[in-house]
Structure formats: C-alpha cells, structure tokens
Design a protein around this motif. Structure first.
Motif, PDB file in Angstrom:
ATOM      1  N   LEU A  74       3.934   0.562  -3.735  1.00 28.71           N
ATOM      2  CA  LEU A  74       4.908  -0.279  -4.266  1.00 28.71           C
ATOM      3  C   LEU A  74       4.852  -1.607  -3.733  1.00 28.71           C
ATOM      4  CD1 LEU A  74       7.440  -0.544  -6.177  1.00 28.71           C
ATOM      5  CD2 LEU A  74       8.835   0.209  -4.284  1.00 28.71           C
ATOM      6  N   GLY A  75       5.050  -2.689  -4.711  1.00 26.15           N
ATOM      7  CA  GLY A  75       4.803  -3.998  -4.051  1.00 26.15           C
ATOM      8  C   GLY A  75       5.822  -4.890  -3.996  1.00 26.15           C
ATOM      9  N   SER A  76       7.428  -4.281  -4.085  1.00 31.69           N
ATOM     10  CA  SER A  76       8.456  -5.251  -4.007  1.00 31.69           C
ATOM     11  C   SER A  76       9.426  -4.586  -3.010  1.00 31.69           C
ATOM     12  CB  SER A  76       9.274  -5.219  -5.274  1.00 31.69           C
ATOM     13  OG  SER A  76      10.314  -5.902  -5.421  1.00 31.69           O
ATOM     14  N   ALA A 102       9.331  -1.842   1.693  1.00 35.07           N
ATOM     15  CA  ALA A 102      10.749  -1.832   2.295  1.00 35.07           C
ATOM     16  C   ALA A 102      11.052  -1.009   3.323  1.00 35.07           C
ATOM     17  CB  ALA A 102      11.874  -1.984   1.256  1.00 35.07           C
ATOM     18  N   GLU A 103      10.602   0.292   3.408  1.00 39.76           N
ATOM     19  CA  GLU A 103      10.734   1.304   4.366  1.00 39.76           C
ATOM     20  C   GLU A 103       9.758   1.201   5.317  1.00 39.76           C
ATOM     21  OE1 GLU A 103      10.562   5.271   2.745  1.00 39.76           O
ATOM     22  OE2 GLU A 103      12.408   4.674   1.250  1.00 39.76           O
ATOM     23  N   THR A 145       1.321  -5.737   2.356  1.00 39.88           N
ATOM     24  CA  THR A 145       0.978  -4.414   2.645  1.00 39.88           C
ATOM     25  C   THR A 145      -0.531  -4.151   2.467  1.00 39.88           C
ATOM     26  OG1 THR A 145       3.095  -3.966   1.874  1.00 39.88           O
ATOM     27  CG2 THR A 145       1.671  -2.062   1.824  1.00 39.88           C
ATOM     28  N   LEU A 146      -1.239  -4.539   1.363  1.00 41.48           N
ATOM     29  CA  LEU A 146      -2.697  -4.183   1.191  1.00 41.48           C
ATOM     30  C   LEU A 146      -3.490  -4.957   2.216  1.00 41.48           C
ATOM     31  CD1 LEU A 146      -2.851  -4.734  -2.526  1.00 41.48           C
ATOM     32  CD2 LEU A 146      -2.920  -2.436  -1.287  1.00 41.48           C
ATOM     33  N   ASP A 147      -3.246  -6.157   2.596  1.00 38.42           N
ATOM     34  CA  ASP A 147      -4.078  -6.769   3.579  1.00 38.42           C
ATOM     35  C   ASP A 147      -4.521  -6.255   4.944  1.00 38.42           C
ATOM     36  OD1 ASP A 147      -4.856  -8.524   1.567  1.00 38.42           O
ATOM     37  OD2 ASP A 147      -3.352 -10.224   2.087  1.00 38.42           O
ATOM     38  N   HIS A 148      -3.532  -5.501   5.339  1.00 38.28           N
ATOM     39  CA  HIS A 148      -3.435  -4.949   6.533  1.00 38.28           C
ATOM     40  C   HIS A 148      -4.401  -4.093   6.706  1.00 38.28           C
ATOM     41  CE1 HIS A 148       0.736  -6.378   7.603  1.00 38.28           C
ATOM     42  NE2 HIS A 148       0.424  -6.086   8.753  1.00 38.28           N
ATOM     43  N   PHE A 149      -5.267  -3.417   5.690  1.00 35.72           N
ATOM     44  CA  PHE A 149      -6.405  -2.477   5.961  1.00 35.72           C
ATOM     45  C   PHE A 149      -7.540  -3.108   5.028  1.00 35.72           C
ATOM     46  CE2 PHE A 149      -2.425  -0.322   6.398  1.00 35.72           C
ATOM     47  CZ  PHE A 149      -2.743   0.275   7.357  1.00 35.72           C
ATOM     48  N   LEU A 150      -8.662  -2.341   5.339  1.00 35.69           N
ATOM     49  CA  LEU A 150      -9.943  -2.672   4.553  1.00 35.69           C
ATOM     50  C   LEU A 150     -10.841  -1.379   4.547  1.00 35.69           C
ATOM     51  CD1 LEU A 150     -11.415  -5.004   2.944  1.00 35.69           C
ATOM     52  CD2 LEU A 150     -12.590  -5.253   5.386  1.00 35.69           C
ATOM     53  N   GLU A 151     -11.361  -1.158   5.627  1.00 35.52           N
ATOM     54  CA  GLU A 151     -12.300   0.309   5.419  1.00 35.52           C
ATOM     55  C   GLU A 151     -11.603   1.291   4.963  1.00 35.52           C
ATOM     56  OE1 GLU A 151     -11.953  -1.798   7.927  1.00 35.52           O
ATOM     57  OE2 GLU A 151     -14.225  -2.645   8.569  1.00 35.52           O
TER      58      GLU A 151
END
Length: 192
Positions: free
Chosen positions: A9-11, A42-43, A96-102
């Motif tokens: 979720l993005g909000s 949010a959580e 949220t997305l940018d914390h990870f890559l591989e």
C-alpha cells in the motif's frame, strides 16, 4: 502451489482510500489460495530513507525492515497499490519501495491505481511502472485502475460495484501467470 504476493500500500494519509483497494486485493489473492501479506507503511513506520536495508550490517537494521526483507525474500510477485499525488507516486510508497533492491529481483509486479476522480490514478501508474522496472520487479502489461474508489469499495474492501470483480480477475490471472513462470525460472538460477 500457492504464491506469496505481498500487497504494498502506498498511502499513510488519514482517511486513505487506498486501504479499501489493498484489502480487496488481499482478499482476492487469498481466495485464490495465495498468501497475500499487507505491507502498510502506516503500520511499518519506516524511517525516511537514509540508507537501504542492504547498507546495514547484519542484525543492525530496524526490526520493521528485517521483517519486511524476510517477507520480500520469499515473495513470488508484488501487487503495488498507488494513489496519484500531483500526477505522481505518493512519497510513502516511494519510501517503502526504495528501502530494498535485490529482494525484488526476478519477480513481477502488478500496479493497482486508484483515485477519487474518474482517471483512477493512471498518471501515477505510468511513473510507477518505470520505477518498478528499475527496482528489478517489472510490472505486468495490464493495470487495474479503480476510479471513484470510494464508490466502488467500502472501507473494508467489499465490492460496491460488480464491474471490478471481472477486471480484477483478469488482472490477477495475468499476474499469476507471470509469477508462476518466473518462479520456475528462478529455480534454475538467474542470469547473474
């Protein structure tokens, strides 16, 4: 064999309509026998990105990042639920997305976009498609836009208008096909 497909979720806004869509998608995926953990920023309370998960020494990442990394590593695909903020991606989703890559590599993603208006968030979806590809989780060709989301789903993610069920079914059929195909290919190794 069931798939593991987190619904991201993005909000984090108060009264956010995206939770309606996310709950609906979790329910749809679970009805197909898949595991669909809800990833709710949010959580999670993730910090603003100052360093990626992989930049922490083992055992030093915040607990929320460790839990999320474990979920992502066992995932077969991702459903990303995005609003449209100023014709773009919500900042909480990007964070949220940018914390990870591989953890995303060689796994497909699927974009669900929504808005209170008639366009269903598709302008954000176009930017999100480029971002997901760069992260290594390319999106499937189809989108699932939900215009006037507050009229289509109630607060618990229950359908108020039947048209979404058919659209979501085709959309999830496509995601399942890609997820199963890539899962099989990952078993034999990846290009690098």
């Amino acid at each position: 064999m069931p798939l593991v497909i987190p619904v991201v979720l993005g909000s984090v806004r108060q009264g956010r309509n995206g939770l309606r869509a996310a709950r609906y998608l979790v329910r749809c995926l679970e009805a197909r026998g898949h595991e669909a953990p809800l990833v709710d920023p949010a959580e999670l309370g993730l910090p603003l990105l100052s360093r990626m998960y992989k930049e922490y020494q083992p055992g030093e990442a915040p607990a929320a990042l460790e839990r999320l990394a474990a979920t992502y590593r066992r995932s077969d695909a991702f459903v990303v639920v995005s609003a449209e903020y100023n014709h773009s991606i919500p900042p909480a989703l990007s964070n949220t997305l940018d914390h990870f890559l591989e953890e995303y590599f060689w796994r497909p993603s699927a974009i669900v976009c929504y808005s209170a208006g008639r366009y269903g968030g598709v302008r954000a979806a176009m930017q999100l498609r480029a971002m997901l590809g760069e992260l290594g989780t390319p999106s499937i060709p189809s989108l699932l836009p939900i215009p006037e989301v507050h009229k289509v789903l109630d607060e618990d993610g229950i359908l108020l208008q039947p048209w979404l069920e058919r659209s979501a079914g085709r959309f999830l059929d496509e995601l399942t096909w890609y997820a199963e195909a890539l899962r099989e290919k990952r078993k034999g190794g990846v290009p690098y």
